[in-house]
Design a protein around this motif. Structure first.
Motif, PDB file in Angstrom:
ATOM      1  N   ALA A  14      49.513  26.467  38.431  1.00  0.00           N
ATOM      2  CA  ALA A  14      48.796  27.419  39.282  1.00  0.00           C
ATOM      3  C   ALA A  14      49.579  28.718  39.409  1.00  0.00           C
ATOM      4  O   ALA A  14      50.799  28.730  39.474  1.00  0.00           O
ATOM      5  N   ALA A  15      48.835  29.824  39.444  1.00  0.00           N
ATOM      6  CA  ALA A  15      49.462  31.126  39.661  1.00  0.00           C
ATOM      7  C   ALA A  15      49.832  31.247  41.135  1.00  0.00           C
ATOM      8  O   ALA A  15      49.191  30.639  41.995  1.00  0.00           O
ATOM      9  N   PRO A  16      50.842  32.021  41.452  1.00  0.00           N
ATOM     10  CA  PRO A  16      51.194  32.191  42.856  1.00  0.00           C
ATOM     11  C   PRO A  16      50.065  32.900  43.598  1.00  0.00           C
ATOM     12  O   PRO A  16      49.368  33.733  43.013  1.00  0.00           O
ATOM     13  N   PRO A  17      49.845  32.562  44.861  1.00  0.00           N
ATOM     14  CA  PRO A  17      48.769  33.201  45.609  1.00  0.00           C
ATOM     15  C   PRO A  17      49.034  34.696  45.771  1.00  0.00           C
ATOM     16  O   PRO A  17      50.182  35.129  45.873  1.00  0.00           O
ATOM     17  N   LYS A  18      47.955  35.458  45.772  1.00  0.00           N
ATOM     18  CA  LYS A  18      48.080  36.904  45.932  1.00  0.00           C
ATOM     19  C   LYS A  18      48.359  37.219  47.390  1.00  0.00           C
ATOM     20  O   LYS A  18      47.841  36.566  48.289  1.00  0.00           O
ATOM     21  N   GLY A  19      49.122  38.258  47.604  1.00  0.00           N
ATOM     22  CA  GLY A  19      49.387  38.708  48.955  1.00  0.00           C
ATOM     23  C   GLY A  19      48.209  39.497  49.487  1.00  0.00           C
ATOM     24  O   GLY A  19      47.359  39.978  48.737  1.00  0.00           O
ATOM     25  N   LEU A  20      48.139  39.621  50.777  1.00  0.00           N
ATOM     26  CA  LEU A  20      47.047  40.351  51.409  1.00  0.00           C
ATOM     27  C   LEU A  20      46.969  41.797  50.943  1.00  0.00           C
ATOM     28  O   LEU A  20      45.876  42.275  50.636  1.00  0.00           O
ATOM     29  N   PRO A  21      48.077  42.525  50.831  1.00  0.00           N
ATOM     30  CA  PRO A  21      47.971  43.914  50.340  1.00  0.00           C
ATOM     31  C   PRO A  21      47.368  44.000  48.935  1.00  0.00           C
ATOM     32  O   PRO A  21      46.556  44.887  48.672  1.00  0.00           O
ATOM     33  N   GLN A  22      47.709  43.075  48.061  1.00  0.00           N
ATOM     34  CA  GLN A  22      47.151  43.100  46.709  1.00  0.00           C
ATOM     35  C   GLN A  22      45.665  42.787  46.744  1.00  0.00           C
ATOM     36  O   GLN A  22      44.871  43.410  46.036  1.00  0.00           O
ATOM     37  N   GLN A  23      45.252  41.836  47.572  1.00  0.00           N
ATOM     38  CA  GLN A  23      43.832  41.515  47.709  1.00  0.00           C
ATOM     39  C   GLN A  23      43.064  42.723  48.236  1.00  0.00           C
ATOM     40  O   GLN A  23      41.965  43.028  47.764  1.00  0.00           O
ATOM     41  N   MET A  24      43.638  43.418  49.223  1.00  0.00           N
ATOM     42  CA  MET A  24      42.987  44.603  49.789  1.00  0.00           C
ATOM     43  C   MET A  24      42.846  45.699  48.741  1.00  0.00           C
ATOM     44  O   MET A  24      41.807  46.357  48.654  1.00  0.00           O
ATOM     45  N   GLU A  26      42.594  45.335  45.501  1.00  0.00           N
ATOM     46  CA  GLU A  26      41.558  44.949  44.550  1.00  0.00           C
ATOM     47  C   GLU A  26      40.167  45.117  45.149  1.00  0.00           C
ATOM     48  O   GLU A  26      39.245  45.599  44.481  1.00  0.00           O
ATOM     49  N   LEU A  27      39.998  44.745  46.402  1.00  0.00           N
ATOM     50  CA  LEU A  27      38.710  44.914  47.061  1.00  0.00           C
ATOM     51  C   LEU A  27      38.339  46.384  47.196  1.00  0.00           C
ATOM     52  O   LEU A  27      37.183  46.771  46.982  1.00  0.00           O
ATOM     53  N   MET A  28      39.315  47.219  47.539  1.00  0.00           N
ATOM     54  CA  MET A  28      39.048  48.655  47.662  1.00  0.00           C
ATOM     55  C   MET A  28      38.681  49.271  46.311  1.00  0.00           C
ATOM     56  O   MET A  28      37.797  50.124  46.222  1.00  0.00           O
ATOM     57  N   ASP A  30      37.215  47.679  43.813  1.00  0.00           N
ATOM     58  CA  ASP A  30      35.852  47.231  43.520  1.00  0.00           C
ATOM     59  C   ASP A  30      34.832  48.014  44.331  1.00  0.00           C
ATOM     60  O   ASP A  30      33.780  48.408  43.816  1.00  0.00           O
ATOM     61  N   LEU A  31      35.121  48.230  45.606  1.00  0.00           N
ATOM     62  CA  LEU A  31      34.221  48.986  46.462  1.00  0.00           C
ATOM     63  C   LEU A  31      34.073  50.413  45.961  1.00  0.00           C
ATOM     64  O   LEU A  31      32.963  50.954  45.911  1.00  0.00           O
ATOM     65  N   ASN A  32      35.176  51.031  45.575  1.00  0.00           N
ATOM     66  CA  ASN A  32      35.136  52.394  45.069  1.00  0.00           C
ATOM     67  C   ASN A  32      34.283  52.482  43.802  1.00  0.00           C
ATOM     68  O   ASN A  32      33.494  53.411  43.637  1.00  0.00           O
ATOM     69  N   ALA A  33      34.424  51.507  42.913  1.00  0.00           N
ATOM     70  CA  ALA A  33      33.621  51.490  41.687  1.00  0.00           C
ATOM     71  C   ALA A  33      32.135  51.334  42.013  1.00  0.00           C
ATOM     72  O   ALA A  33      31.287  52.010  41.426  1.00  0.00           O
ATOM     73  N   ASP A  34      31.821  50.452  42.975  1.00  0.00           N
ATOM     74  CA  ASP A  34      30.428  50.260  43.373  1.00  0.00           C
ATOM     75  C   ASP A  34      29.849  51.529  43.983  1.00  0.00           C
ATOM     76  O   ASP A  34      28.712  51.910  43.695  1.00  0.00           O
ATOM     77  N   LEU A  35      30.624  52.189  44.837  1.00  0.00           N
ATOM     78  CA  LEU A  35      30.147  53.421  45.462  1.00  0.00           C
ATOM     79  C   LEU A  35      29.972  54.538  44.437  1.00  0.00           C
ATOM     80  O   LEU A  35      29.022  55.324  44.530  1.00  0.00           O
ATOM     81  N   SER A  36      30.847  54.599  43.465  1.00  0.00           N
ATOM     82  CA  SER A  36      30.715  55.604  42.410  1.00  0.00           C
ATOM     83  C   SER A  36      29.443  55.373  41.596  1.00  0.00           C
ATOM     84  O   SER A  36      28.723  56.313  41.267  1.00  0.00           O
ATOM     85  N   ALA A  37      29.163  54.122  41.295  1.00  0.00           N
ATOM     86  CA  ALA A  37      27.949  53.793  40.552  1.00  0.00           C
ATOM     87  C   ALA A  37      26.705  54.118  41.378  1.00  0.00           C
ATOM     88  O   ALA A  37      25.722  54.671  40.857  1.00  0.00           O
ATOM     89  N   LEU A  38      26.735  53.826  42.659  1.00  0.00           N
ATOM     90  CA  LEU A  38      25.619  54.134  43.535  1.00  0.00           C
ATOM     91  C   LEU A  38      25.407  55.639  43.625  1.00  0.00           C
ATOM     92  O   LEU A  38      24.275  56.130  43.554  1.00  0.00           O
TER      93      LEU A  38
END
Length: 59
Positions: A14-24, A26-28, A30-38
């Motif tokens: 198993a890969a080590p779990p991602k930290g909260l800052p890294q998850q944030m 990645e989410l940001m 993805d959100l930025n890409a979605d907003l750009s497409a919109l």
């Protein structure tokens, strides 16, 4: 609660779990890409121009 309810994460394969800052980050990203497409979709249909015109007329 016992370990049966929440099994331990990890192991040699198993890969080590991602930290909260890294998850944030990645989410940001993805959100930025979605907003750009919109935004691109709205601009291609002229929706953003109509919205801006309506706001100017109401004020």
């Amino acid at each position: 609660m016992s370990e049966e309810t929440f099994p331990r994460q990890g192991g040699t394969a198993a890969a080590p779990p991602k930290g909260l800052p890294q998850q944030m980050e990645e989410l940001m990203a993805d959100l930025n890409a979605d907003l750009s497409a919109l935004d691109a979709d709205l601009q291609s249909t002229g929706m953003s121009q109509r919205t801006a015109g309506e706001e100017g007329a109401a004020g």
